[in-house]
Design a protein around this motif. Sequence first.
Motif, PDB file in Angstrom:
ATOM      1  N   GLY A  76       0.797  -1.224   0.000  1.00 36.54           N
ATOM      2  CA  GLY A  76       0.000   0.000   0.000  1.00 36.54           C
ATOM      3  C   GLY A  76       0.825   1.267   0.000  1.00 36.54           C
ATOM      4  O   GLY A  76       0.280   2.375  -0.043  1.00 36.54           O
ATOM      5  N   SER A  77       2.130   1.118   0.019  1.00 36.53           N
ATOM      6  CA  SER A  77       3.029   2.274   0.133  1.00 36.53           C
ATOM      7  C   SER A  77       2.900   3.236  -1.040  1.00 36.53           C
ATOM      8  O   SER A  77       2.950   4.458  -0.853  1.00 36.53           O
ATOM      9  CB  SER A  77       4.482   1.803   0.252  1.00 36.53           C
ATOM     10  N   VAL A  78       2.710   2.700  -2.224  1.00 36.25           N
ATOM     11  CA  VAL A  78       2.657   3.544  -3.414  1.00 36.25           C
ATOM     12  C   VAL A  78       1.434   4.461  -3.351  1.00 36.25           C
ATOM     13  O   VAL A  78       1.519   5.647  -3.674  1.00 36.25           O
ATOM     14  CB  VAL A  78       2.647   2.674  -4.686  1.00 36.25           C
ATOM     15  N   GLY A  79       0.310   3.932  -2.898  1.00 40.49           N
ATOM     16  CA  GLY A  79      -0.889   4.741  -2.758  1.00 40.49           C
ATOM     17  C   GLY A  79      -0.719   5.862  -1.736  1.00 40.49           C
ATOM     18  O   GLY A  79      -1.211   6.975  -1.936  1.00 40.49           O
ATOM     19  N   ILE A  80      -0.011   5.569  -0.665  1.00 44.36           N
ATOM     20  CA  ILE A  80       0.243   6.599   0.353  1.00 44.36           C
ATOM     21  C   ILE A  80       1.105   7.712  -0.233  1.00 44.36           C
ATOM     22  O   ILE A  80       0.829   8.898  -0.015  1.00 44.36           O
ATOM     23  CB  ILE A  80       0.943   5.995   1.594  1.00 44.36           C
ATOM     24  N   ILE A  81       2.118   7.334  -0.975  1.00 43.96           N
ATOM     25  CA  ILE A  81       3.012   8.327  -1.578  1.00 43.96           C
ATOM     26  C   ILE A  81       2.246   9.192  -2.583  1.00 43.96           C
ATOM     27  O   ILE A  81       2.362  10.419  -2.569  1.00 43.96           O
ATOM     28  CB  ILE A  81       4.226   7.639  -2.241  1.00 43.96           C
ATOM     29  N   VAL A  82       1.468   8.560  -3.441  1.00 46.90           N
ATOM     30  CA  VAL A  82       0.683   9.321  -4.426  1.00 46.90           C
ATOM     31  C   VAL A  82      -0.279  10.257  -3.708  1.00 46.90           C
ATOM     32  O   VAL A  82      -0.396  11.436  -4.069  1.00 46.90           O
ATOM     33  CB  VAL A  82      -0.065   8.377  -5.392  1.00 46.90           C
ATOM     34  N   SER A  83      -0.947   9.775  -2.687  1.00 44.10           N
ATOM     35  CA  SER A  83      -1.858  10.617  -1.915  1.00 44.10           C
ATOM     36  C   SER A  83      -1.111  11.800  -1.302  1.00 44.10           C
ATOM     37  O   SER A  83      -1.594  12.935  -1.328  1.00 44.10           O
ATOM     38  CB  SER A  83      -2.536   9.792  -0.817  1.00 44.10           C
ATOM     39  N   GLY A  84       0.078  11.538  -0.781  1.00 42.13           N
ATOM     40  CA  GLY A  84       0.892  12.618  -0.216  1.00 42.13           C
ATOM     41  C   GLY A  84       1.238  13.686  -1.238  1.00 42.13           C
ATOM     42  O   GLY A  84       1.249  14.886  -0.927  1.00 42.13           O
ATOM     43  N   PHE A  85       1.503  13.263  -2.468  1.00 42.05           N
ATOM     44  CA  PHE A  85       1.797  14.240  -3.522  1.00 42.05           C
ATOM     45  C   PHE A  85       0.553  15.025  -3.940  1.00 42.05           C
ATOM     46  O   PHE A  85       0.655  16.208  -4.277  1.00 42.05           O
ATOM     47  CB  PHE A  85       2.497  13.585  -4.715  1.00 42.05           C
TER      48      PHE A  85
ATOM     49  N   GLY B 255      -3.608   6.979  13.231  1.00 38.37           N
ATOM     50  CA  GLY B 255      -3.553   7.726  14.484  1.00 38.37           C
ATOM     51  C   GLY B 255      -2.817   9.047  14.346  1.00 38.37           C
ATOM     52  O   GLY B 255      -3.268  10.079  14.862  1.00 38.37           O
ATOM     53  N   ILE B 256      -1.703   9.034  13.628  1.00 31.87           N
ATOM     54  CA  ILE B 256      -0.927  10.268  13.424  1.00 31.87           C
ATOM     55  C   ILE B 256      -1.752  11.296  12.646  1.00 31.87           C
ATOM     56  O   ILE B 256      -1.771  12.478  12.992  1.00 31.87           O
ATOM     57  CB  ILE B 256       0.403   9.970  12.712  1.00 31.87           C
ATOM     58  N   LEU B 257      -2.434  10.851  11.609  1.00 33.98           N
ATOM     59  CA  LEU B 257      -3.264  11.772  10.830  1.00 33.98           C
ATOM     60  C   LEU B 257      -4.404  12.334  11.688  1.00 33.98           C
ATOM     61  O   LEU B 257      -4.696  13.532  11.645  1.00 33.98           O
ATOM     62  CB  LEU B 257      -3.820  11.087   9.582  1.00 33.98           C
TER      63      LEU B 257
ATOM     64  N   LEU C 214       3.330  15.956   4.223  1.00 30.43           N
ATOM     65  CA  LEU C 214       4.549  15.506   4.905  1.00 30.43           C
ATOM     66  C   LEU C 214       4.353  14.143   5.559  1.00 30.43           C
ATOM     67  O   LEU C 214       5.200  13.247   5.417  1.00 30.43           O
ATOM     68  CB  LEU C 214       4.978  16.543   5.948  1.00 30.43           C
ATOM     69  N   ILE C 215       3.236  13.976   6.241  1.00 31.18           N
ATOM     70  CA  ILE C 215       2.979  12.701   6.921  1.00 31.18           C
ATOM     71  C   ILE C 215       2.873  11.570   5.904  1.00 31.18           C
ATOM     72  O   ILE C 215       3.512  10.527   6.054  1.00 31.18           O
ATOM     73  CB  ILE C 215       1.704  12.789   7.787  1.00 31.18           C
ATOM     74  N   GLU C 216       2.071  11.765   4.867  1.00 30.67           N
ATOM     75  CA  GLU C 216       1.853  10.676   3.918  1.00 30.67           C
ATOM     76  C   GLU C 216       3.092  10.352   3.093  1.00 30.67           C
ATOM     77  O   GLU C 216       3.417   9.175   2.911  1.00 30.67           O
ATOM     78  CB  GLU C 216       0.661  10.978   3.010  1.00 30.67           C
ATOM     79  N   ILE C 217       3.776  11.346   2.596  1.00 30.73           N
ATOM     80  CA  ILE C 217       4.978  11.056   1.800  1.00 30.73           C
ATOM     81  C   ILE C 217       6.028  10.371   2.658  1.00 30.73           C
ATOM     82  O   ILE C 217       6.617   9.365   2.248  1.00 30.73           O
ATOM     83  CB  ILE C 217       5.531  12.333   1.132  1.00 30.73           C
ATOM     84  N   SER C 218       6.262  10.876   3.857  1.00 28.51           N
ATOM     85  CA  SER C 218       7.261  10.264   4.749  1.00 28.51           C
ATOM     86  C   SER C 218       6.884   8.834   5.100  1.00 28.51           C
ATOM     87  O   SER C 218       7.714   7.922   5.016  1.00 28.51           O
ATOM     88  CB  SER C 218       7.397  11.081   6.037  1.00 28.51           C
ATOM     89  N   PHE C 219       5.647   8.641   5.509  1.00 26.95           N
ATOM     90  CA  PHE C 219       5.204   7.313   5.911  1.00 26.95           C
ATOM     91  C   PHE C 219       5.196   6.366   4.717  1.00 26.95           C
ATOM     92  O   PHE C 219       5.599   5.202   4.837  1.00 26.95           O
ATOM     93  CB  PHE C 219       3.814   7.388   6.544  1.00 26.95           C
TER      94      PHE C 219
END
Length: 190
Positions: A30-39, A148-150, A173-178
């Motif tokens: 699921g990491s790729v989706g988190i990164i895309v969402s962060g962008f 939880g962080i979000l 920042l949270i999503e791209i980092s995570f």
Amino acid sequence: MDKSKSSDQTNQIETISHAQSDMRAGYANGSVGIIVSGFIWLISALVVFKFSDKYGIWTLLIGGMFIYPLSVVLAKILGQKGTHTEGNPLANLAMEGTIFMLMCLPLAFGLSLQHSEWFFQAMLLIIGGRYLTFASIYGNRLYWILGGILGISAYLLFGFGIKSLGSAMTGSLIEISFGLFMLITFRKAT
């Protein structure tokens, strides 16, 4: 039992752990989706900075529609399937979570009519809540931490009266980092 039925059952995923493994393999945990969402959050923050809160809100709403297709393309570029096995029962949970998130968007938009920054803070809560279900979808409790962080960030941003730019940048920042952390740990494990 006839052979065709037996063959169909062989192709279906029968256990939760196998279904989770299939989801992790298909979507790089699921990491790729988190990164895309962060962008998408980052682009929205840039629109807020350059133009207005209103345009930033629409950027996040419209950009959010492209998270999944862009994630699939990026996953494939990174050498993943970008999909799950047909019949994976966790695909239903992912779709149900998406529908619930979409049902919450009018609430966030309604809040923006009072204070534009509340939209971004509400979206952090909504998306954070959705990530909690990803712990079951991917079999990875780190999603509880991300959710939880979000959620905590949303409350803090609201409590300190942070404006739209700060809230959108926080989500980014949270999503791209995570997401990068999740991608790195996924790559190390495979």
